[in-house]
Design a protein around this motif. Sequence first.
Motif, PDB file in Angstrom:
ATOM      1  N   GLU A   7       0.824  -1.191   0.000  1.00 33.11           N
ATOM      2  CA  GLU A   7       0.000   0.000   0.000  1.00 33.11           C
ATOM      3  C   GLU A   7       0.866   1.252   0.000  1.00 33.11           C
ATOM      4  O   GLU A   7       1.810   1.376   0.788  1.00 33.11           O
ATOM      5  CB  GLU A   7      -0.905   0.006   1.233  1.00 33.11           C
ATOM      6  N   LEU A   8       0.545   2.192  -0.882  1.00 37.41           N
ATOM      7  CA  LEU A   8       1.297   3.439  -0.976  1.00 37.41           C
ATOM      8  C   LEU A   8       0.565   4.508  -0.183  1.00 37.41           C
ATOM      9  O   LEU A   8      -0.537   4.921  -0.548  1.00 37.41           O
ATOM     10  CB  LEU A   8       1.444   3.861  -2.440  1.00 37.41           C
ATOM     11  N   SER A   9       1.188   4.954   0.889  1.00 36.07           N
ATOM     12  CA  SER A   9       0.551   5.941   1.760  1.00 36.07           C
ATOM     13  C   SER A   9       0.930   7.353   1.337  1.00 36.07           C
ATOM     14  O   SER A   9       1.994   7.583   0.756  1.00 36.07           O
ATOM     15  CB  SER A   9       0.997   5.720   3.216  1.00 36.07           C
ATOM     16  N   THR A  10       0.075   8.285   1.647  1.00 32.02           N
ATOM     17  CA  THR A  10       0.340   9.692   1.344  1.00 32.02           C
ATOM     18  C   THR A  10       1.278  10.277   2.392  1.00 32.02           C
ATOM     19  O   THR A  10       0.982  10.222   3.590  1.00 32.02           O
ATOM     20  CB  THR A  10      -0.966  10.494   1.327  1.00 32.02           C
ATOM     21  N   PRO A  11       2.426  10.825   1.965  1.00 31.48           N
ATOM     22  CA  PRO A  11       3.370  11.388   2.939  1.00 31.48           C
ATOM     23  C   PRO A  11       2.855  12.693   3.531  1.00 31.48           C
ATOM     24  O   PRO A  11       2.095  13.433   2.896  1.00 31.48           O
ATOM     25  CB  PRO A  11       4.641  11.614   2.109  1.00 31.48           C
ATOM     26  N   GLU A  12       3.291  12.990   4.724  1.00 31.11           N
ATOM     27  CA  GLU A  12       2.935  14.233   5.395  1.00 31.11           C
ATOM     28  C   GLU A  12       4.216  14.997   5.740  1.00 31.11           C
ATOM     29  O   GLU A  12       5.305  14.434   5.762  1.00 31.11           O
ATOM     30  CB  GLU A  12       2.131  13.938   6.673  1.00 31.11           C
ATOM     31  N   ASN A  13       4.058  16.273   6.010  1.00 30.38           N
ATOM     32  CA  ASN A  13       5.194  17.133   6.391  1.00 30.38           C
ATOM     33  C   ASN A  13       6.336  17.037   5.374  1.00 30.38           C
ATOM     34  O   ASN A  13       7.515  17.000   5.732  1.00 30.38           O
ATOM     35  CB  ASN A  13       5.717  16.748   7.781  1.00 30.38           C
ATOM     36  N   PHE A  14       5.964  16.997   4.104  1.00 26.92           N
ATOM     37  CA  PHE A  14       6.986  16.857   3.055  1.00 26.92           C
ATOM     38  C   PHE A  14       7.829  18.124   2.953  1.00 26.92           C
ATOM     39  O   PHE A  14       7.310  19.241   2.961  1.00 26.92           O
ATOM     40  CB  PHE A  14       6.306  16.584   1.714  1.00 26.92           C
ATOM     41  N   GLU A  15       9.149  17.945   2.834  1.00 30.53           N
ATOM     42  CA  GLU A  15      10.061  19.081   2.698  1.00 30.53           C
ATOM     43  C   GLU A  15      11.207  18.704   1.766  1.00 30.53           C
ATOM     44  O   GLU A  15      11.831  17.644   1.924  1.00 30.53           O
ATOM     45  CB  GLU A  15      10.618  19.503   4.057  1.00 30.53           C
ATOM     46  N   ALA A  16      11.474  19.539   0.789  1.00 33.27           N
ATOM     47  CA  ALA A  16      12.613  19.349  -0.107  1.00 33.27           C
ATOM     48  C   ALA A  16      13.778  20.179   0.413  1.00 33.27           C
ATOM     49  O   ALA A  16      13.660  21.400   0.557  1.00 33.27           O
ATOM     50  CB  ALA A  16      12.252  19.765  -1.531  1.00 33.27           C
ATOM     51  N   VAL A  17      14.886  19.513   0.713  1.00 29.74           N
ATOM     52  CA  VAL A  17      16.085  20.190   1.227  1.00 29.74           C
ATOM     53  C   VAL A  17      17.029  20.413   0.050  1.00 29.74           C
ATOM     54  O   VAL A  17      17.562  19.451  -0.512  1.00 29.74           O
ATOM     55  CB  VAL A  17      16.771  19.360   2.323  1.00 29.74           C
ATOM     56  N   SER A  18      17.215  21.646  -0.343  1.00 24.58           N
ATOM     57  CA  SER A  18      17.993  21.985  -1.538  1.00 24.58           C
ATOM     58  C   SER A  18      19.390  21.370  -1.506  1.00 24.58           C
ATOM     59  O   SER A  18      20.146  21.549  -0.550  1.00 24.58           O
ATOM     60  CB  SER A  18      18.103  23.502  -1.675  1.00 24.58           C
ATOM     61  N   GLY A  19      19.715  20.627  -2.558  1.00 23.63           N
ATOM     62  CA  GLY A  19      21.042  20.036  -2.696  1.00 23.63           C
ATOM     63  C   GLY A  19      21.284  18.826  -1.830  1.00 23.63           C
ATOM     64  O   GLY A  19      22.394  18.289  -1.815  1.00 23.63           O
ATOM     65  N   MET A  20      20.265  18.363  -1.111  1.00 15.72           N
ATOM     66  CA  MET A  20      20.468  17.230  -0.200  1.00 15.72           C
ATOM     67  C   MET A  20      19.459  16.103  -0.425  1.00 15.72           C
ATOM     68  O   MET A  20      19.828  14.945  -0.511  1.00 15.72           O
ATOM     69  CB  MET A  20      20.403  17.697   1.263  1.00 15.72           C
TER      70      MET A  20
END
Length: 284
Positions: A7-20
């Motif tokens: 089952e593919l769950s919907t992620p929460e508190n998603f954050e993209a960290v630039s360059g990492m």
Amino acid sequence: YGEKGVELSTPENFEAVSGMGISCTVKGKSVLIGNRKLMKLNETSIPPEIENEMSVIEHQAKTAMLCSVDGRVVGVIGVSDRPRDNAELVVKHLKKKGILIWLVTGDNVNTAKSIASSVGIDNVFAEVLPADKKIKVEELQSLGHTVAMIGDGINDSPALAQADVGIAIGAGTQIAIEAADIVLMSSDLKDVVTALDISERTYNRIKWNFVWAFGYNTLAIPIAAGVFYPIFKLSLPPWVAGMAMALSSVSVISSSLLLRVCYKPPLSKNKEIRKKKKVLDYSQ
């Protein structure tokens, strides 16, 4: 559902960290996917066996991405983005013209060196964060280099604007195109060689037109003014002088129009055995 019935769950508190990488929460568990810097930032240790696997992946010119769950590394993923078509051919041609080439990338040192070696680039700036690409351009400029930057993404925009000549790939982002001085209409890197060739031809034509116009007027103006009449009895009637002046402009315009018949410079496609050179790392 995934292919294996997971089952593919919907992620929460998603954050993209630039360059990492990225961070999120899945079913209450903290998930990180990214490079070593991301793991270090979140105080997540990397087991020796994972480090060994990463080393193997990186020497295959791939980028190793770590995955951790609740502070424990559970896997490593190898991804690769193959060089653009004709990259090696273009690099070879530019090096023949005496142009120094650097690869500026956010990839780790091993991956960056492998990619650079595969296309014939000898100099590498590795592990460069998106915001630091502009700084690398400034470093090269401080060494006295005239820098041309080729890029296609949002991360390249500050560096494109800082470079003496910014060259954007036509299929890139709009912001990169806006920041560049030259926009290639296609994604074919051979157009970089064509752009440089046209620039050289235009500059040489300007110099030639200047020499021609200056020499023409240096000779014709004294004759029209009667400077040589007392000695050689040589003069020009006003109507001849006026026609000669018009012909001067026509000759310069005609010379400039010859640029329309220039062709793309030929690039050799003969495969040659290239000796492996040590790739210099300027990442520090």
